[in-house]
Design a protein around this motif. Structure first.
Motif, PDB file in Angstrom:
ATOM      1  N   VAL A  58      64.668  70.501  23.082  1.00 40.04           N
ATOM      2  CA  VAL A  58      63.106  69.763  23.148  1.00 40.04           C
ATOM      3  C   VAL A  58      63.235  68.232  22.771  1.00 40.04           C
ATOM      4  O   VAL A  58      62.311  67.583  22.840  1.00 40.04           O
ATOM      5  CB  VAL A  58      62.545  70.399  21.550  1.00 40.04           C
ATOM      6  N   HIS A  59      64.304  67.745  22.072  1.00 36.08           N
ATOM      7  CA  HIS A  59      64.386  66.347  22.043  1.00 36.08           C
ATOM      8  C   HIS A  59      65.162  65.558  23.654  1.00 36.08           C
ATOM      9  O   HIS A  59      65.206  64.501  23.508  1.00 36.08           O
ATOM     10  CB  HIS A  59      65.461  65.966  21.150  1.00 36.08           C
ATOM     11  N   SER A  60      65.327  66.287  24.672  1.00 35.40           N
ATOM     12  CA  SER A  60      66.048  65.837  25.734  1.00 35.40           C
ATOM     13  C   SER A  60      65.142  64.633  26.342  1.00 35.40           C
ATOM     14  O   SER A  60      65.906  63.820  27.090  1.00 35.40           O
ATOM     15  CB  SER A  60      66.386  66.922  26.652  1.00 35.40           C
ATOM     16  N   ASP A  61      63.819  64.863  26.334  1.00 27.77           N
ATOM     17  CA  ASP A  61      63.072  63.717  27.223  1.00 27.77           C
ATOM     18  C   ASP A  61      63.326  62.316  26.154  1.00 27.77           C
ATOM     19  O   ASP A  61      63.065  61.338  26.917  1.00 27.77           O
ATOM     20  CB  ASP A  61      61.728  64.102  26.975  1.00 27.77           C
ATOM     21  N   ARG A  62      63.772  62.375  24.961  1.00 25.81           N
ATOM     22  CA  ARG A  62      64.133  60.971  24.621  1.00 25.81           C
ATOM     23  C   ARG A  62      65.578  60.406  24.948  1.00 25.81           C
ATOM     24  O   ARG A  62      65.784  59.455  24.240  1.00 25.81           O
ATOM     25  CB  ARG A  62      64.308  61.447  22.826  1.00 25.81           C
ATOM     26  N   VAL A  63      66.417  61.281  25.471  1.00 29.77           N
ATOM     27  CA  VAL A  63      67.812  60.861  25.857  1.00 29.77           C
ATOM     28  C   VAL A  63      67.833  60.571  27.209  1.00 29.77           C
ATOM     29  O   VAL A  63      67.370  61.403  28.185  1.00 29.77           O
ATOM     30  CB  VAL A  63      68.711  61.987  25.302  1.00 29.77           C
ATOM     31  N   LYS A  64      68.338  59.372  27.837  1.00 30.32           N
ATOM     32  CA  LYS A  64      68.278  59.058  29.100  1.00 30.32           C
ATOM     33  C   LYS A  64      69.076  59.684  30.003  1.00 30.32           C
ATOM     34  O   LYS A  64      68.893  60.087  31.165  1.00 30.32           O
ATOM     35  CB  LYS A  64      68.718  57.628  29.185  1.00 30.32           C
ATOM     36  N   TYR A  65      70.251  60.534  29.315  1.00 29.77           N
ATOM     37  CA  TYR A  65      71.125  61.407  30.008  1.00 29.77           C
ATOM     38  C   TYR A  65      70.607  62.627  30.494  1.00 29.77           C
ATOM     39  O   TYR A  65      71.157  63.271  31.311  1.00 29.77           O
ATOM     40  CB  TYR A  65      72.368  61.529  29.379  1.00 29.77           C
ATOM     41  N   ALA A  66      69.418  63.200  30.100  1.00 25.69           N
ATOM     42  CA  ALA A  66      68.944  64.141  30.579  1.00 25.69           C
ATOM     43  C   ALA A  66      67.808  64.096  31.738  1.00 25.69           C
ATOM     44  O   ALA A  66      67.485  65.096  32.248  1.00 25.69           O
ATOM     45  CB  ALA A  66      68.090  65.061  29.285  1.00 25.69           C
ATOM     46  N   ASP A  67      67.736  62.766  32.394  1.00 29.93           N
ATOM     47  CA  ASP A  67      66.693  62.468  33.332  1.00 29.93           C
ATOM     48  C   ASP A  67      67.349  63.221  34.529  1.00 29.93           C
ATOM     49  O   ASP A  67      66.048  63.628  35.259  1.00 29.93           O
ATOM     50  CB  ASP A  67      66.589  61.077  33.393  1.00 29.93           C
ATOM     51  N   ARG A  68      68.456  63.437  34.724  1.00 33.29           N
ATOM     52  CA  ARG A  68      68.709  64.030  36.115  1.00 33.29           C
ATOM     53  C   ARG A  68      68.779  65.398  35.785  1.00 33.29           C
ATOM     54  O   ARG A  68      69.397  66.240  36.850  1.00 33.29           O
ATOM     55  CB  ARG A  68      69.926  63.546  36.618  1.00 33.29           C
ATOM     56  N   LEU A  69      68.792  66.192  34.795  1.00 27.49           N
ATOM     57  CA  LEU A  69      68.677  67.443  34.534  1.00 27.49           C
ATOM     58  C   LEU A  69      67.408  68.329  34.543  1.00 27.49           C
ATOM     59  O   LEU A  69      66.525  67.818  34.129  1.00 27.49           O
ATOM     60  CB  LEU A  69      69.271  67.898  33.187  1.00 27.49           C
ATOM     61  N   THR A  70      67.199  69.391  34.727  1.00 28.76           N
ATOM     62  CA  THR A  70      65.902  70.015  34.995  1.00 28.76           C
ATOM     63  C   THR A  70      65.821  70.862  33.636  1.00 28.76           C
ATOM     64  O   THR A  70      66.457  72.100  33.622  1.00 28.76           O
ATOM     65  CB  THR A  70      65.912  71.230  36.303  1.00 28.76           C
TER      66      THR A  70
END
Length: 468
Positions: A408-420
């Motif tokens: 749920v916090h992944s939108d705050r972490v840049k490394y999740a941008d390329r993950l669905t």
């Protein structure tokens, strides 16, 4: 003042004084009905009543407002998702009601559950203890991990002391090694010098208090030389805070207390090298870009990752991270946790988790979305970290680190941008250890699980020899 509910704390305070609601109401100058509403969390606490409680009952307002229930809620939810509990799990309202009305019962339940997990893990590894006390006793490492987790991996007094000291020392991060040496010499009359690995073959740092001297191994790189000096400064400048925290920890074993003291001084060192305000501000602005943080504070990947698990200051909370460090054999060598993620205590973590793949590509960061058997979903970032080698043996001291947070916090972490993150198939189904993992038909299974009976059919060969 925001709405504050203290139902369970007020009930415990009243009961500890042997009073009825009517008696407490009389002492506070309010109605019994109002006390009942406060205890059932149907009314929020007013400043006037708070002041009356602290004055009449002699309690610290911080203790009264400390929300231990919120800290226990993720633990309780994680426990209820364990496969040993069959049927529908209690919903969030039921769990909150249990915390509101029976906080001591919940604490005992979680204590028993921790003992159960510890016993299951030990039985699964076949350590061969013969006494029930030995089986149920919590290992010092586990007790230290639980202590840090209960504190949300954050110690405000150490943070404050470290920030004040860093301001006094001054200077830029790239000059900190020289600045720490100067401060130790001028303020504590302690000298620091580098020593060859030939002269000090079995240690990375030695602090000789009687000679007022710190000896650092030349095998340490710059970030670790700075960190070791900061650790020594913590021994000298934060010993009172560390001693108080150790005394408050439920760790009776002297070796466990000594290890806890070391970890707390390490915490101080990290807070000194990466002061909270500046570190938090850049972490948020860069969306937790570890490379940016490393460059700004002249630190290592592991130091930044560890520091990210501590950003839980009230009013300045960062993403709650966990950290797990393993060696090539899968043994856990470090773990810190500010999340509901259940970390393997001794090793054998799931091979589906790409923390193990990090060894194949040293220095490469591997983002991954994972799902635990209990349904919890997390973003993890795995990478290798090389350790200083004391003796030339032809082998590198290479470890793997995984830093993670709830998805749920992944939108705050840049490394999740390329993950669905919104697709179920994007999450790798992992377990904690094979011994207790309930996943059926896993092609990586290495052990028969203790809590699931796998089907065996002589006429069929499944993905592994543990099931057909």
């Amino acid at each position: 003042m925001e709405k504050t509910f203290i139902g369970s704390q007020l009930r415990q305070l009243r009961q500890s004084h042997g009073e009825t609601q009517a008696q407490m109401a009389k002492r506070l100058g309010i109605s019994p009905a109002y006390v009942n509403l406060l205890e059932s969390n149907q009314r929020s606490l007013s400043v006037k009543v708070l002041l009356s409680i602290t004055e009449i009952y002699g309690v610290e307002w911080r203790d009264l407002l400390s929300n231990e229930d919120e800290k226990r809620l993720p633990e309780l939810r994680a426990a209820m998702r364990d496969p040993i509990f069959a049927g529908n799990e209690p919903d969030l309202l039921e769990l909150r009601a249990a915390l509101d009305h029976s906080p001591r019962f919940v604490a005992r339940f979680l204590q028993i559950y921790d003992s159960h997990r510890n016993l299951t893990d030990r039985l699964g590894r076949g350590l061969g203890q013969t006494g029930a006390d030995d089986l149920l006793a919590i290992a010092p490492e586990t007790a230290i991990h639980n202590f840090f987790r209960d504190k949300e991996n954050h110690f405000a007094d150490l943070e404050s002391r470290a920030e004040d000291l860093r301001a006094r020392i001054g200077g830029a991060s790239d000059d900190l090694y020289a600045s720490l040496k100067r401060h130790l010499r001028l303020e504590h009359e302690v000298s620091a010098r580098l020593v060859s690995s030939t002269d000090m073959p079995h240690a990375l740092r030695e602090f000789d208090d009687s000679r007022a001297e710190v000896r650092l191994s030349e095998t340490l790189d710059h970030p670790n030389r700075v960190f070791q000096l900061a650790h020594v400064l913590g021994l000298l400048a934060a010993r009172d805070i560390v001693d108080d925290l150790v005394a408050s920890a439920p760790i009776p074993d002297e070796d466990g207390q000594a290890r806890l003291a070391v970890e707390l001084v390490n915490y101080f060192a990290g807070a000194l090298v990466m002061p909270y305000e500046n570190f938090f501000t850049l972490a948020e602005a860069s969306r937790y870009d570890i490379s940016r943080l490393k460059a700004a504070f002249c630190t290592s990947f592991e130091q930044v990752s560890h520091r990210l698990t501590t950003l839980q200051r009230a009013g300045q909370r960062g993403v709650p991270f966990f950290l797990l460090r393993i060696d090539r054999a899968g043994n856990v060598t470090k773990r810190f946790n500010a999340t509901p993620f259940t970390l393997a205590e001794q090793g054998g973590s799931c091979p589906v988790w790409n923390i193990h793949a990090a060894f194949d590509s040293p220095g490469t960061l591997f983002p991954q979305l994972v799902e635990l058997p209990d349904g919890g979903r997390f973003l993890t970032l795995s990478r290798t970290a090389d350790r200083p080698a004391l003796v030339t043996s032809g082998q590198t001291r290479r470890l793997a680190i995984s830093l993670g947070c709830a998805s749920v916090h992944s939108d705050r972490v840049k490394y999740a941008d390329r993950l669905t993150t919104d697709a179920s198939e994007s999450f790798a189904r992992i377990g904690i250890t094979c011994n207790v993992c309930p996943r059926v038909a896993c092609s990586h299974r290495a052990h028969q699980p203790l809590n699931v009976q796998l089907r065996i059919d002589a006429n069929r060969r499944g993905a592994t020899h543990h099931e057909s």
